[in-house]
Write a protein that holds these residues in place. Structure first.
Motif, mmCIF file in Angstrom:
data_model
loop_
_atom_site.group_PDB
_atom_site.id
_atom_site.type_symbol
_atom_site.label_atom_id
_atom_site.label_comp_id
_atom_site.label_asym_id
_atom_site.label_seq_id
_atom_site.Cartn_x
_atom_site.Cartn_y
_atom_site.Cartn_z
ATOM 1 N N GLU A 119 0.803 -1.227 0.000
ATOM 2 C CA GLU A 119 0.000 0.000 0.000
ATOM 3 C C GLU A 119 0.833 1.272 0.000
ATOM 4 O O GLU A 119 0.396 2.314 -0.491
ATOM 5 N N SER A 120 2.021 1.215 0.570
ATOM 6 C CA SER A 120 2.845 2.428 0.623
ATOM 7 C C SER A 120 4.315 2.056 0.763
ATOM 8 O O SER A 120 4.652 0.961 1.222
ATOM 9 N N PHE A 121 5.173 2.990 0.357
ATOM 10 C CA PHE A 121 6.614 2.786 0.483
ATOM 11 C C PHE A 121 7.164 3.877 1.387
ATOM 12 O O PHE A 121 7.050 5.064 1.087
ATOM 13 N N ASP A 122 7.766 3.488 2.504
ATOM 14 C CA ASP A 122 8.286 4.453 3.476
ATOM 15 C C ASP A 122 9.616 3.989 4.033
ATOM 16 O O ASP A 122 9.988 2.809 3.959
ATOM 17 N N PHE A 123 10.341 4.936 4.623
ATOM 18 C CA PHE A 123 11.574 4.621 5.337
ATOM 19 C C PHE A 123 11.246 4.346 6.801
ATOM 20 O O PHE A 123 10.257 4.868 7.339
ATOM 21 N N THR A 124 12.088 3.570 7.458
ATOM 22 C CA THR A 124 11.902 3.314 8.880
ATOM 23 C C THR A 124 12.428 4.510 9.677
ATOM 24 O O THR A 124 13.150 5.369 9.146
ATOM 25 N N GLU A 125 12.081 4.571 10.944
ATOM 26 C CA GLU A 125 12.549 5.668 11.809
ATOM 27 C C GLU A 125 14.072 5.670 11.891
ATOM 28 O O GLU A 125 14.710 6.721 11.843
ATOM 29 N N THR A 126 14.656 4.486 12.006
ATOM 30 C CA THR A 126 16.115 4.377 12.078
ATOM 31 C C THR A 126 16.758 4.857 10.788
ATOM 32 O O THR A 126 17.771 5.566 10.808
ATOM 33 N N GLU A 127 16.180 4.482 9.661
ATOM 34 C CA GLU A 127 16.715 4.917 8.371
ATOM 35 C C GLU A 127 16.670 6.425 8.240
ATOM 36 O O GLU A 127 17.623 7.040 7.724
ATOM 37 N N ASN A 128 15.606 7.050 8.707
ATOM 38 C CA ASN A 128 15.499 8.507 8.626
ATOM 39 C C ASN A 128 16.567 9.199 9.452
ATOM 40 O O ASN A 128 17.115 10.234 9.051
ATOM 41 N N ILE A 129 16.888 8.638 10.612
ATOM 42 C CA ILE A 129 17.954 9.205 11.448
ATOM 43 C C ILE A 129 19.293 9.098 10.731
ATOM 44 O O ILE A 129 20.074 10.061 10.680
ATOM 45 N N ILE A 130 19.545 7.917 10.183
ATOM 46 C CA ILE A 130 20.797 7.693 9.454
ATOM 47 C C ILE A 130 20.888 8.621 8.243
ATOM 48 O O ILE A 130 21.946 9.193 7.944
ATOM 49 N N LEU A 131 19.771 8.810 7.554
ATOM 50 C CA LEU A 131 19.757 9.655 6.358
ATOM 51 C C LEU A 131 19.981 11.127 6.694
ATOM 52 O O LEU A 131 20.585 11.866 5.911
ATOM 53 N N ASP A 132 19.506 11.558 7.862
ATOM 54 C CA ASP A 132 19.764 12.934 8.305
ATOM 55 C C ASP A 132 21.265 13.157 8.500
ATOM 56 O O ASP A 132 21.812 14.196 8.114
ATOM 57 N N ILE A 133 21.912 12.170 9.096
ATOM 58 C CA ILE A 133 23.366 12.248 9.312
ATOM 59 C C ILE A 133 24.093 12.236 7.971
ATOM 60 O O ILE A 133 25.061 12.974 7.759
#
Length: 417
Positions: free
Chosen positions: A183-197
């Motif tokens: 139904e949807s494609f999203d990043f995990t919370e951990t991935e978002n933290i890593i991506l911010d860095i």
């Protein structure tokens, strides 16, 4: 078995993910570069054990010799399907087994993943889903740089995640995610933290590399050349945006013996430029192998050139498009000024001499100065000190009456060498 040869970048990985979603364990994917593609394809198609295997090539174009062998394979009744989106691969449309499309009827640009997705859906080999639709379009937007125009950061972050994780891990995770959630494609919370860095890391990298770029002319093109082994698309786009006077940015991956070419100008076709070095790609983003001849052109011939300094970005007085003029300098110590004429045009003084012709916009005048003299906008801290000494007044007095002093002493100032 289904065999797929595809590129090593995110678009190539997207094709690999689709193949494994469509064909499961029957799909065998080879991630290739232009350097090893022809050898791998020829080894596969000349092996009689592979005569009955479905064979796909996406996002990469084989050379003329291998192309002929693919045509012979098809004529012998064996499967071959080439799917690509690069202008330099359009000649494959002359074959029944070739499908190359650079854009959709809507005007949107294509990528290999989106075209392969369309093909698999049309053939009934892979059902669509909302998650797959979004995953494929994120790849398409990143690969075509549509994400930059639309400010779709999610597309860029998908590519960042691809480079953070190893290919096998990323591929496995994407297949799992797209299978479990349709139904949807999203990043995990951990991935978002890593991506911010990672975003902060990329910005630091771009800042560092912007101070290593040299400027020169190759043929009729004014190019910026910089060593780069990572984040090449982001770096190329940033350097082009920061230096619009350059026709293109040449990114050198010396370790990988590869070159990337990026431009933001519609009138510059880096795909055609890349052909000179055996490469190809998109009109605004292409690549090639770093051959001996290319090494001489882009490394040896520019070895003694000093890196181009960036424009001052925190000035209060020496500003671009200022009514009192803008001052530039290069590594030779040569000084240039751009002044408005008062009737909408701009003129340039270089080393005290007026340089014809008049320019209709400030950008045209600045482009001339930067391309002709490899100059940058001078920093206030240097410019004001030198100017106060030349005019024999204090720096504070100069700051307090800057516009008036410049106007009254204009002839003296531009005549300074």
């Amino acid at each position: 078995m289904v065999k797929l040869f595809t590129d090593v970048d995110l678009d190539g990985l997207g094709s690999g993910v689709l193949a494994k979603l469509a064909f499961g364990e029957q799909a065998k994917v080879s991630y290739c570069s232009y350097r090893n593609l022809n050898q791998r394809v020829e080894a596969f198609i000349t092996n009689q054990e592979n005569n009955n295997e479905e064979t796909f090539i996406t996002d990469l174009a084989v050379n003329e010799e291998t192309e002929k062998k693919l045509a012979e394979r098809f004529q012998a009744g064996k499967h071959i399907q080439v799917i690509d989106h690069h202008v330099t691969a359009l000649h494959f449309n002359n074959y029944k087994w070739g499908s190359v499309k650079t854009e959709y009827e809507s005007g949107k640009k294509t990528c290999a993943t989106s075209l392969f997705y369309d093909y698999l859906n049309e053939k009934g080999r892979l059902d669509k889903s909302k998650a797959l639709d979004e995953f494929v379009d994120l790849i398409r937007q990143y690969d075509t740089w549509e994400w930059d125009e639309n400010n779709n950061i999610k597309a860029k972050r998908l590519n960042d995640l691809f480079h953070i994780m190893n290919r096998e891990q990323f591929e496995e995770e994407m297949i799992k995610r797209l299978t479990e959630n349709r139904e949807s494609f999203d990043f995990t919370e951990t991935e978002n933290i890593i991506l911010d860095i990672e975003e902060q890391k990329i910005n630091r990298y771009i800042h560092s590399k912007s101070r290593q770029m040299v400027q020169t002319f190759v043929e009729d093109y004014c190019v910026g050349i910089v060593p780069a082994e990572q984040n090449m698309s982001e770096l190329g786009n940033a350097l082009n945006t920061q230096n619009p006077h350059l026709d293109m940015i040449v990114l050198l991956n010396l370790g990988g013996k590869k070159m990337g070419f990026r431009t933001i100008h519609d009138e510059v076709n880096v795909a055609e430029f890349a052909k000179r070095y055996g490469g190809g790609g998109h009109p605004k983003a292409s690549g090639a192998e770093l051959t001996r001849a290319a090494f001489e052109t882009f490394v040896i011939n520019v070895f003694d050139i000093l890196p181009l300094k960036p424009d001052a970005d925190r000035n209060e007085f020496n500003l671009k498009e200022s009514e009192t003029g803008s001052s530039y300098q290069n590594h030779k110590g040569e000084i240039s000024y751009i002044f408005p004429s008062g009737d909408g045009e701009f003129y340039v003084f270089h080393n005290g001499e007026k340089v014809p012709p008049m320019f209709s916009t400030f950008m045209e005048a600045e482009r001339f100065v930067k391309r002709s003299f490899s100059s940058w906008l001078r920093y206030d801290r240097e410019y004001l000190v030198e100017l106060s000494k030349y005019l024999k007044i204090s720096e504070n007095e100069l700051k307090e009456n800057y516009a008036e002093i410049i106007s009254n002493r204009l002839v003296d100032i531009v005549g300074e060498k």
